[in-house]
Design a protein around this motif. Structure first.
Motif, PDB file in Angstrom:
ATOM      1  N   SER A  12       0.796  -1.254  -0.071  1.00  0.00           N
ATOM      2  CA  SER A  12       0.140   0.080   0.039  1.00  0.00           C
ATOM      3  C   SER A  12       0.744   1.242   0.071  1.00  0.00           C
ATOM      4  CB  SER A  12      -0.902  -0.087   1.391  1.00  0.00           C
ATOM      5  OG  SER A  12      -0.098   0.065   2.264  1.00  0.00           O
ATOM      6  N   ALA A  13       0.400   2.369  -0.390  1.00  0.00           N
ATOM      7  CA  ALA A  13       1.107   3.498  -0.597  1.00  0.00           C
ATOM      8  C   ALA A  13       0.324   4.658   0.219  1.00  0.00           C
ATOM      9  CB  ALA A  13       1.350   3.859  -1.880  1.00  0.00           C
ATOM     10  N   THR A  14       0.874   5.979   0.667  1.00  0.00           N
ATOM     11  CA  THR A  14       0.262   6.844   1.335  1.00  0.00           C
ATOM     12  C   THR A  14       0.665   7.981   0.554  1.00  0.00           C
ATOM     13  OG1 THR A  14       0.460   5.814   3.355  1.00  0.00           O
ATOM     14  CG2 THR A  14      -0.341   7.965   3.254  1.00  0.00           C
ATOM     15  N   LEU A  15      -0.213   8.783   0.447  1.00  0.00           N
ATOM     16  CA  LEU A  15      -0.001  10.049  -0.662  1.00  0.00           C
ATOM     17  C   LEU A  15      -0.121  11.273   0.456  1.00  0.00           C
ATOM     18  CD1 LEU A  15       0.550  11.403  -3.295  1.00  0.00           C
ATOM     19  CD2 LEU A  15      -2.060  11.546  -3.819  1.00  0.00           C
ATOM     20  N   LEU A  16       0.822  12.132   0.721  1.00  0.00           N
ATOM     21  CA  LEU A  16       0.685  13.329   1.638  1.00  0.00           C
ATOM     22  C   LEU A  16       0.799  14.418   0.929  1.00  0.00           C
ATOM     23  CD1 LEU A  16       2.733  11.679   4.505  1.00  0.00           C
ATOM     24  CD2 LEU A  16       0.376  11.893   4.177  1.00  0.00           C
ATOM     25  N   ASP A  17       0.302  15.456   1.419  1.00  0.00           N
ATOM     26  CA  ASP A  17       0.464  16.965   0.895  1.00  0.00           C
ATOM     27  C   ASP A  17       1.355  17.641   1.839  1.00  0.00           C
ATOM     28  OD1 ASP A  17       0.561  19.544   0.324  1.00  0.00           O
ATOM     29  OD2 ASP A  17      -1.599  19.649  -0.242  1.00  0.00           O
ATOM     30  N   ASN A  18       2.509  18.168   1.443  1.00  0.00           N
ATOM     31  CA  ASN A  18       3.596  18.685   2.298  1.00  0.00           C
ATOM     32  C   ASN A  18       3.161  20.150   2.821  1.00  0.00           C
ATOM     33  OD1 ASN A  18       4.134  20.142   0.155  1.00  0.00           O
ATOM     34  ND2 ASN A  18       6.312  19.671  -0.184  1.00  0.00           N
ATOM     35  N   SER A  19       2.040  20.611   2.441  1.00  0.00           N
ATOM     36  CA  SER A  19       1.507  21.903   2.782  1.00  0.00           C
ATOM     37  C   SER A  19       0.872  21.585   4.284  1.00  0.00           C
ATOM     38  CB  SER A  19       0.334  22.547   2.230  1.00  0.00           C
ATOM     39  OG  SER A  19      -0.627  21.793   1.736  1.00  0.00           O
ATOM     40  N   ARG A  20       0.681  20.461   4.614  1.00  0.00           N
ATOM     41  CA  ARG A  20       0.003  19.923   5.775  1.00  0.00           C
ATOM     42  C   ARG A  20       0.898  20.457   6.908  1.00  0.00           C
ATOM     43  NH1 ARG A  20      -2.249  14.167   5.568  1.00  0.00           N
ATOM     44  NH2 ARG A  20      -2.454  14.505   8.031  1.00  0.00           N
ATOM     45  N   TRP A  21       2.144  20.181   6.648  1.00  0.00           N
ATOM     46  CA  TRP A  21       3.181  20.711   7.917  1.00  0.00           C
ATOM     47  C   TRP A  21       3.761  21.798   7.582  1.00  0.00           C
ATOM     48  CZ3 TRP A  21       3.333  15.850   5.003  1.00  0.00           C
ATOM     49  CH2 TRP A  21       4.397  15.738   4.331  1.00  0.00           C
ATOM     50  N   LEU A  22       4.258  22.019   6.266  1.00  0.00           N
ATOM     51  CA  LEU A  22       5.115  23.143   5.911  1.00  0.00           C
ATOM     52  C   LEU A  22       4.135  24.525   6.174  1.00  0.00           C
ATOM     53  CD1 LEU A  22       7.192  22.406   2.774  1.00  0.00           C
ATOM     54  CD2 LEU A  22       7.976  22.593   4.998  1.00  0.00           C
ATOM     55  N   GLY A  23       3.129  24.295   5.872  1.00  0.00           N
ATOM     56  CA  GLY A  23       1.960  25.513   5.968  1.00  0.00           C
ATOM     57  C   GLY A  23       1.543  25.944   7.381  1.00  0.00           C
ATOM     58  N   ARG A  24       2.005  25.010   8.367  1.00  0.00           N
ATOM     59  CA  ARG A  24       1.601  25.344   9.828  1.00  0.00           C
ATOM     60  C   ARG A  24       3.195  25.442  10.489  1.00  0.00           C
ATOM     61  NH1 ARG A  24      -2.315  20.029  10.630  1.00  0.00           N
ATOM     62  NH2 ARG A  24      -3.615  20.835   9.090  1.00  0.00           N
ATOM     63  N   LEU A  75      12.883  14.982   6.714  1.00  0.00           N
ATOM     64  CA  LEU A  75      12.779  14.741   8.246  1.00  0.00           C
ATOM     65  C   LEU A  75      11.459  14.800   8.739  1.00  0.00           C
ATOM     66  CD1 LEU A  75      14.409  15.331  10.829  1.00  0.00           C
ATOM     67  CD2 LEU A  75      13.786  17.836  10.735  1.00  0.00           C
ATOM     68  N   HIS A  76      10.496  15.330   8.403  1.00  0.00           N
ATOM     69  CA  HIS A  76       9.000  15.177   8.897  1.00  0.00           C
ATOM     70  C   HIS A  76       8.596  13.830   8.699  1.00  0.00           C
ATOM     71  CE1 HIS A  76       4.879  16.348   9.781  1.00  0.00           C
ATOM     72  NE2 HIS A  76       4.629  15.321   8.731  1.00  0.00           N
ATOM     73  N   LEU A  77       8.790  13.289   7.252  1.00  0.00           N
ATOM     74  CA  LEU A  77       8.359  11.774   7.127  1.00  0.00           C
ATOM     75  C   LEU A  77       9.243  10.845   7.828  1.00  0.00           C
ATOM     76  CD1 LEU A  77       8.125  12.372   3.131  1.00  0.00           C
ATOM     77  CD2 LEU A  77       6.212  12.209   4.687  1.00  0.00           C
ATOM     78  N   HIS A  78      10.358  11.009   7.982  1.00  0.00           N
ATOM     79  CA  HIS A  78      11.191   9.982   8.948  1.00  0.00           C
ATOM     80  C   HIS A  78      10.324  10.057  10.349  1.00  0.00           C
ATOM     81  CE1 HIS A  78      14.342   7.926  10.625  1.00  0.00           C
ATOM     82  NE2 HIS A  78      14.584   8.868  11.403  1.00  0.00           N
ATOM     83  N   ARG A  79      10.453  11.314  10.980  1.00  0.00           N
ATOM     84  CA  ARG A  79       9.934  11.213  12.120  1.00  0.00           C
ATOM     85  C   ARG A  79       8.383  10.870  12.358  1.00  0.00           C
ATOM     86  NH1 ARG A  79      11.961  17.494  13.830  1.00  0.00           N
ATOM     87  NH2 ARG A  79      13.719  16.752  15.017  1.00  0.00           N
ATOM     88  N   HIS A  80       7.631  10.891  11.461  1.00  0.00           N
ATOM     89  CA  HIS A  80       6.069  10.649  11.495  1.00  0.00           C
ATOM     90  C   HIS A  80       5.824   9.381  10.760  1.00  0.00           C
ATOM     91  CE1 HIS A  80       5.186  14.352  13.795  1.00  0.00           C
ATOM     92  NE2 HIS A  80       5.865  15.001  12.749  1.00  0.00           N
ATOM     93  N   HIS A  81       6.544   9.006   9.908  1.00  0.00           N
ATOM     94  CA  HIS A  81       6.033   7.658   8.830  1.00  0.00           C
ATOM     95  C   HIS A  81       7.471   6.794   9.137  1.00  0.00           C
ATOM     96  CE1 HIS A  81       2.418   9.718   7.869  1.00  0.00           C
ATOM     97  NE2 HIS A  81       3.016  10.842   7.640  1.00  0.00           N
TER      98      HIS A  81
END
Length: 322
Positions: A12-24, A75-81
């Motif tokens: 399975s694959a997960t598609l993420l939008d980096n504005s969810r963390w960069l935007g905040r 960094l975000h993807l490593h920490r959270h996923h």
């Protein structure tokens, strides 16, 4: 498509939008945290950065910070996923290296980057939306027919590599395809197989059949293929072609059709365009402007006529209340 018979499955694959963390992310927090771990000398020494700095347009601050933002994504993807690998084209080497450096410095974890060769045009230019020559997976942007034609037009010097990159064919079968091609190059066997496999992978078997119908209709003047085409396929095949909805009137002629479709100029020049052989209907040239339109010949059973004036000017005619 390729694992439907109970064999191995893709994960399975997960598609993420980096504005969810960069935007905040507050700017000062970013500058004082992740950005503080990236060295200016390293960023400035990258070949991509040097090239932009030497260019006539120079380099904006936003462009310069792009590697830092991409590094923060890693960094975000490593920490959270738990992501430990970043994959990209070889032109992304500098950005991937920035991500590697940031993650290892801030977490102490070993992470990795993988780069792959870019697929380029015959002139060596990168394929992509920025260059304006992108091939899209989205049918609205690149139809199955356009995707099929892109791969069927590939030259001999790249087709074997593309068969290995873009298909699941065994290497032994690819080698056999290339051996047959050396004996019968005029058949374009590898190109056709490549186009079929990629189109089937992206758009399914129905998409491949659609591409073949469009190919037969456009390049082989197949009336049967035209009659089987859906409205969507007609629109995809002739994206720039104007369309018209007409009522079939008693005694309506080829000349009437051309004028109602605004395909020829009024007056003698339009009449002569037909007599000179510059007009075809459903792939068949017509030279008699006064010829009456015939169902099944000029008007196909799906209620469509494909009018061509000159070599490239197409008009789609949809007949009402036949």
């Amino acid at each position: 498509l390729f694992w439907q018979d109970g064999g191995a499955r893709l994960g399975s694959a997960t598609l993420l939008d980096n504005s969810r963390w960069l935007g905040r992310l507050p700017l000062l927090s970013f500058l004082g945290g992740a950005a503080g771990r990236l060295r200016m000398g390293t960023l400035l020494s990258r070949q991509s950065c040097q090239a932009r700095l030497r260019s006539a347009d120079g380099m904006s601050l936003a462009e310069f910070l792009y590697p830092a933002l991409q590094a923060y994504d890693f960094l975000h993807l490593h920490r959270h996923h738990g992501c430990r690998i970043q994959l990209g084209g070889h032109d992304q080497m500098g950005n991937i290296m920035s991500g590697y450096e940031l993650v290892t410095k801030m977490t102490g974890t070993d992470v990795f980057g993988i780069t792959v060769p870019l697929i380029t045009s015959t002139t060596g230019d990168k394929l992509g939306k920025t260059a304006g020559n992108a091939v899209w997976l989205n049918r609205d942007k690149t139809s199955p027919f356009e995707l099929y034609q892109f791969f069927v037009r590939q030259q001999d010097n790249v087709v074997e590599k593309y068969l290995k990159l873009f298909t699941f064919l065994p290497l032994e079968e690819i080698a056999h395809i290339m051996e047959m091609h050396a004996k019968e190059p005029e058949k374009w066997g590898p190109q056709k197989r490549l186009a079929a496999e990629v189109t089937k992978l992206v758009h399914g078997r129905e998409g491949l059949e659609s591409a073949k119908r469009c190919t037969k209709a456009l390049y082989y003047s197949s009336v049967e293929a035209l009659e089987e085409m859906s409205d969507l396929e007609l629109q995809e095949l002739f994206r720039q072609a104007p369309s018209a909805e007409l009522m079939l009137e008693p005694g309506m002629s080829v000349l009437d059709l051309c004028r109602k479709a605004n395909a020829i100029p009024d007056g003698p020049s339009g009449y002569q365009k037909i007599t000179d052989g510059g007009v075809s209907i459903n792939g068949t040239r017509v030279t008699n402007p006064e010829a009456v339109l015939i169902l099944g010949q000029h008007i196909l059973k799906n209620g469509v006529s494909l009018l061509r004036v000159g070599k490239k000017n197409y008009y789609i005619i949809k007949w009402l209340q036949l």
